[in-house]
Design a protein around this motif. Structure first.
Motif, PDB file in Angstrom:
ATOM      1  N   LYS A 247       0.834  -1.207   0.000  1.00  0.00           N
ATOM      2  CA  LYS A 247       0.000   0.000   0.000  1.00  0.00           C
ATOM      3  C   LYS A 247       0.864   1.249   0.000  1.00  0.00           C
ATOM      4  O   LYS A 247       0.565   2.225  -0.688  1.00  0.00           O
TER       5      LYS A 247
ATOM      6  N   GLU B 214       2.270   1.833  -3.458  1.00  0.00           N
ATOM      7  CA  GLU B 214       1.253   2.416  -4.344  1.00  0.00           C
ATOM      8  C   GLU B 214       1.040   3.893  -4.031  1.00  0.00           C
ATOM      9  O   GLU B 214       0.898   4.709  -4.945  1.00  0.00           O
TER      10      GLU B 214
ATOM     11  N   LYS C 168       3.964   5.760  -5.476  1.00  0.00           N
ATOM     12  CA  LYS C 168       3.827   5.907  -6.928  1.00  0.00           C
ATOM     13  C   LYS C 168       2.912   7.083  -7.263  1.00  0.00           C
ATOM     14  O   LYS C 168       3.195   7.865  -8.172  1.00  0.00           O
TER      15      LYS C 168
END
Length: 129
Positions: free
Chosen positions: A78, A81, A84
């Motif tokens: 998580k 992500e 990102k």
């Protein structure tokens, strides 16, 4: 199969996470809610590896640590992500900044600015950090 008749005791919360009591309590609660998942996986492993009841019992003591490790991995995924998304947001913002600079500066000045930013990253981090 080999899992039949083997008594599995849940590890204590302190054994599950050591000094981290809150994580251990959460883990113990999760294991209580979903005992069949770990048992089913252990049953599959036992069958595939042809484990003895003694080996099954020994492996079952590691279930809490394995579950905690999976939770850490999910948390890390998580965070990756999220990172990102932040990187994408930063790149888009940089394009907007450069677009604005191109309206104010001439092409040579924009190029010098980009080179200056790259060369001065450490100083900029110290000033803004």
């Amino acid at each position: 199969g080999a899992a039949a008749g083997v008594k599995r005791e849940r590890p204590s919360a302190s054994a599950a996470a050591g000094a981290n009591g809150d994580a251990a309590a959460d883990l113990e609660s999760e294991l209580t809610r979903r005992p069949s998942v770990g048992s089913a996986m252990l049953g599959l492993i036992a069958s595939d590896l042809n484990l003895s009841p003694l080996q099954m019992e020994a492996l079952s003591t590691h279930r809490a640590r394995i579950h905690l490790d999976r939770e850490i991995l999910v948390s890390c995924s998580k965070l990756v992500e999220e990172l990102k998304g932040k990187i994408e947001e930063h790149i888009k913002n940089q394009h907007k900044v450069l677009g604005g600079l191109r309206l104010i500066l001439n092409p040579t000045q924009v190029a010098k600015y980009v080179m200056w930013v790259e060369k001065s990253k450490t100083q900029m981090t110290q000033l803004t950090g």
